[in-house]
Design a protein around this motif. Structure first.
Motif, short mmCIF file in Angstrom:
data_model
loop_
_atom_site.label_atom_id
_atom_site.label_comp_id
_atom_site.label_asym_id
_atom_site.label_seq_id
_atom_site.Cartn_x
_atom_site.Cartn_y
_atom_site.Cartn_z
N ARG A 153 48.64 32.11 37.66
CA ARG A 153 49.04 33.30 38.39
C ARG A 153 48.97 33.08 39.90
NH1 ARG A 153 46.82 39.59 38.71
NH2 ARG A 153 48.74 40.35 39.67
N LYS A 159 53.06 37.05 39.73
CA LYS A 159 53.09 37.32 38.30
C LYS A 159 52.64 36.06 37.57
CE LYS A 159 58.02 36.17 37.93
NZ LYS A 159 58.16 35.58 39.24
N ASN A 215 50.00 46.84 39.06
CA ASN A 215 51.00 45.96 38.47
C ASN A 215 51.11 46.17 36.96
OD1 ASN A 215 50.93 44.91 41.03
ND2 ASN A 215 49.86 43.04 40.46
N PHE A 264 53.66 44.89 33.43
CA PHE A 264 54.57 43.84 32.99
C PHE A 264 55.01 44.10 31.55
CE2 PHE A 264 53.40 41.01 36.49
CZ PHE A 264 52.13 41.48 36.82
N PHE A 278 58.94 43.47 35.49
CA PHE A 278 57.63 43.83 35.99
C PHE A 278 57.76 44.82 37.13
CE2 PHE A 278 57.52 41.08 39.79
CZ PHE A 278 58.54 40.17 39.50
N TYR A 300 55.41 46.27 40.60
CA TYR A 300 54.23 46.18 41.45
C TYR A 300 53.81 47.55 42.00
CZ TYR A 300 54.43 41.05 41.58
OH TYR A 300 54.42 39.71 41.25
N THR A 326 47.49 44.92 35.54
CA THR A 326 46.47 44.24 36.32
C THR A 326 46.39 44.90 37.69
OG1 THR A 326 45.76 42.07 37.14
CG2 THR A 326 48.11 42.52 37.16
N PRO A 327 45.21 44.86 38.33
CA PRO A 327 45.15 45.29 39.72
C PRO A 327 46.02 44.38 40.59
CG PRO A 327 42.96 45.11 38.78
CD PRO A 327 43.91 44.49 37.80
N GLY A 328 46.20 44.77 41.84
CA GLY A 328 47.19 44.11 42.67
C GLY A 328 46.92 42.64 42.95
N HIS A 329 45.67 42.26 43.14
CA HIS A 329 45.42 40.91 43.61
C HIS A 329 45.54 39.88 42.49
CE1 HIS A 329 43.35 37.52 45.54
NE2 HIS A 329 43.75 38.07 46.65
#
Lengths: 111, 113
Positions: free
Chosen positions: A95, A98, B31, B33, B48, B50, B94-97
């Motif tokens: 990662r 993405k 995020n 997906f 996906f 963001y 998932t969180p952003g980072h």
């Protein structure tokens, strides 16, 4: 573009023994993370272990550990003291933004 | 624990139908997906997002579209289902980072007949 290669489609191991699943990747990124996921038969995929590329120390989570070789772009998963519940498909993932996943390795733990 | 919920575990649809696959997460993740999983092909990214109302094409977007009107919900739409869209569909958030791994839903096994 990133690629992730898992060269072992299937593996098996005896209960209580140790097994290593291989993963290689290709990228031009410098800041990235690597993951192993486990997908048991007919069940949800879960995160097993994570490795930060800027850290030289290999990550460990109980019986699961990785061997991260950044120069070789290699990220293998070692499962110690294998248990029947470890039977699953394992995916390696990269990662940077993405995630890119490998094709998976089906691991069977035999009693 | 973070939960990602996919509305259907199994779905059977007819060729040509419009199909909606819903995914909801409860931890305020930026995020989200959509992947499809096929034997021997691993996970392939369809679309996906963001952020809310934002969407990006993944590696295999043809025949699909998505909607993200609210942060917690990310819908995958098959505009006119075809038999080659029979697959397991996985939603993840998932969180952003980039440091964070994905949390996956249980998957929707879609069969198009």
């Amino acid at each position: 573009a990133q690629t992730v290669t898992q060269s072992q489609p299937e593996m098996s191991v005896q209960e209580a023994e140790t097994v290593t699943l291989s993963c290689t990747y290709d990228t031009s990124e410098n800041n990235y993370y690597l993951f192993w996921y486990k997908q048991p038969p007919s069940r949800q995929m879960i995160l097993v272990i994570r490795q930060e590329a800027y850290k030289q120390q290999n990550a460990t989570e109980n019986r699961f550990s990785v061997n991260f070789q950044k120069a070789a772009k290699s990220f293998s998963l070692k499962i110690s003291d294998s248990q029947l519940g470890d039977t699953a498909m394992y995916f390696c993932a990269f990662r940077a933004g993405k995630s890119t996943f490998g094709d998976g390795t089906t691991l069977t733990v035999k009693p | 624990d973070v939960k990602v919920t996919q509305s259907s575990r199994y779905l059977v649809k007819r060729t040509g139908e419009k199909v909606f696959l819903e995914c909801v997460q409860d931890m305020d993740h930026e995020n989200m997906f959509w992947y499809r999983q096929d034997p021997g092909l691993g996970l392939r990214l369809i679309y996906f997002s963001y952020d809310v109302k934002m969407k990006e094409k993944g590696d295999i977007p043809e025949g699909y579209s998505v909607s993200r009107e609210k942060k917690e919900r990310f819908s995958l739409i098959l505009e006119s289902a075809s038999t080659n869209q029979t697959s397991m569909y996985l939603c993840a958030s998932t969180p952003g980072h980039r440091t964070y791994g994905y949390t996956f839903g249980s998957g929707t096994r879609l069969t198009v007949v």
